[in-house]
Design an enzyme around this catalytic site. Structure first.
Site, PDB file in Angstrom:
ATOM      1  N   GLU A 123      -1.025 -53.531  68.073  1.00 32.31           N
ATOM      2  CA  GLU A 123      -2.427 -53.915  68.173  1.00 32.31           C
ATOM      3  C   GLU A 123      -2.918 -53.825  69.612  1.00 32.31           C
ATOM      4  O   GLU A 123      -4.005 -53.307  69.878  1.00 32.31           O
ATOM      5  CB  GLU A 123      -2.629 -55.351  67.658  1.00 32.31           C
ATOM      6  CG  GLU A 123      -2.248 -55.541  66.212  1.00 32.31           C
ATOM      7  CD  GLU A 123      -0.800 -55.987  65.999  1.00 32.31           C
ATOM      8  OE1 GLU A 123      -0.551 -56.721  65.039  1.00 32.31           O
ATOM      9  OE2 GLU A 123       0.088 -55.598  66.803  1.00 32.31           O
TER      10      GLU A 123
ATOM     11  N   ASN B 272       4.022 -50.134  68.121  1.00 33.27           N
ATOM     12  CA  ASN B 272       4.830 -51.019  68.950  1.00 33.27           C
ATOM     13  C   ASN B 272       5.842 -50.191  69.734  1.00 33.27           C
ATOM     14  O   ASN B 272       6.360 -49.188  69.253  1.00 33.27           O
ATOM     15  CB  ASN B 272       5.494 -52.127  68.129  1.00 33.27           C
ATOM     16  CG  ASN B 272       6.445 -51.667  67.062  1.00 33.27           C
ATOM     17  OD1 ASN B 272       6.248 -50.640  66.411  1.00 33.27           O
ATOM     18  ND2 ASN B 272       7.497 -52.440  66.836  1.00 33.27           N
TER      19      ASN B 272
END
Length: 144
Positions: A58, A45
């Site tokens: 992701e 992130n």
């Protein structure tokens, strides 16, 4: 017995976890996606003071996979420094659905407690919006 392929994915995510940039939430997340050819791509992130510009781990991993020319996800591992394993957020679920299928395995691990949770993508996003929704309406005479 643990699946060696999943363990490899978790290890790959763990190996980049420290690179996460999360000065605002202090929640560090890393992900590893395995493409259908077995190649693993990682992401972390990357937060931004303008929260809407934050990139989830992701989606970063999927972007790396796509940049390498791959288009299908076999499975996903997520690691986070939270007490409980984190599921992917809604936006990540939709992106995973674009490149995975309802049976795609998603495993999440807490780096603090070692707790694990796993789901099939279809459980996380049972009514995913897919290309078929667009294709079935292409060429339609229906008004916009």
């Amino acid at each position: 017995m643990q699946d060696p392929g999943i363990e490899k994915l978790v290890e790959k995510a763990m190996s980049v976890h420290r690179n996460s940039y999360a000065p605002y939430s202090n929640v560090h997340v890393a992900a590893a996606v395995e493409a259908d050819d077995g190649t693993v791509y990682t992401g972390v992130n990357v937060e931004n003071a303008s929260y809407g510009l934050t990139i989830c781990a992701e989606r970063a991993a999927v972007a790396a996979m796509v940049a390498a020319g791959r288009r299908r996800i076999a499975r996903v591992a997520i690691v986070a420094d939270t007490p409980e394993p984190l599921p992917p957020c809604g936006a990540c679920r939709q992106v995973l659905a674009e490149f995975g299928d309802p049976e795609t395995l998603v495993v999440s691990v807490s780096t603090k407690t070692g707790r694990r949770r796993s789901w099939r993508l279809g459980e996380l996003l049972p009514y995913a919006f897919t290309a078929s929704h667009i294709e079935e309406n292409r060429g339609s005479d229906a008004a916009p």
